[in-house]
Design an enzyme around this catalytic site. Sequence first.
Site, PDB file in Angstrom:
ATOM      1  CD  GLN A 121      37.934  46.189  43.385  1.00 53.15           C
ATOM      2  OE1 GLN A 121      36.751  46.040  43.663  1.00 53.15           O
ATOM      3  NE2 GLN A 121      38.824  46.424  44.315  1.00 53.15           N
ATOM      4  CD  GLU A 207      38.338  44.972  50.130  1.00 55.36           C
ATOM      5  OE1 GLU A 207      37.155  45.253  50.401  1.00 55.36           O
ATOM      6  OE2 GLU A 207      38.743  44.773  48.970  1.00 55.36           O
TER       7      GLU A 207
END
Length: 271
Positions: A121, A207
């Site tokens: 990521q 997030e």
Amino acid sequence: MKFSAILSSTVLASAALASPLTSQRRARNAARLQARTAQRHSNFPFKEGTSQILHLNETTHEDYSSNWAGAVLIGSGYTSVTGTFTVPNPSVPSGGSSSEQYCASAWVGIDGDTCSTAILQTGVDFCVDSSGPSFDAWYEWYPDYAYDFSGISFSVGDSVKVTVDASSKSGGTATIENLSTGKTVSHSFSGESANPLCETNAEWILEDFSSGSSLVPFANFGTVTFTDISVTSGGSSSGASGATLIDIKQNGAVLTSSSASDSEVTVQYVG
């Protein structure tokens, strides 16, 4: 899952993006940022109010998580994920305290939900406190630590492209481009055979990450839209059509609203 160690020069560079500060205030802000990032980590998506992993299924039914919002594709053979977004102007949420720091992170990734061995990521953190906004770019191959990119900076309104490419299940590249400034940074991974990718998940995520053992206070990021999105599977490229939507729900309150189409993924702060 994701720990970030930041060089003091990068901290100061990020802090300089905020409104003008006295040297004393700037030093205090840098110290707070350094303390946060020294303990910063991402997680797999948690079921609301628990530390249990929320395993999604191959439907478009919306699910709720304590820490993930956005869109997740579940399938096989995912080798590349990309998207472009505008750097938001984060703010303290309603009822929040100006003495605290509030953060959120926008990233793209391969694996991280139904795959328990690895995640590739890359993304950008955006935080805000009494000194103003700050931004950090990072990359990671779980379960190793995450690392901050150096040599790149951001301002509110910049257009940023984030991309992860898996050259194999044990190697790949994370790339971040500030399209507004023309600056690009990347990192290549290799030899990750002990923690291979499954290539079963592709995601575009906002997030609420953790510092230490707790989620950080979640920033009001307004709206972040990933455009020019693409995922590669089996040599063919497609968008996010058919993805499972996921939104953040904390203490019984829904904080985000996500939507997805073949061409874009949008996450809006609604808390």
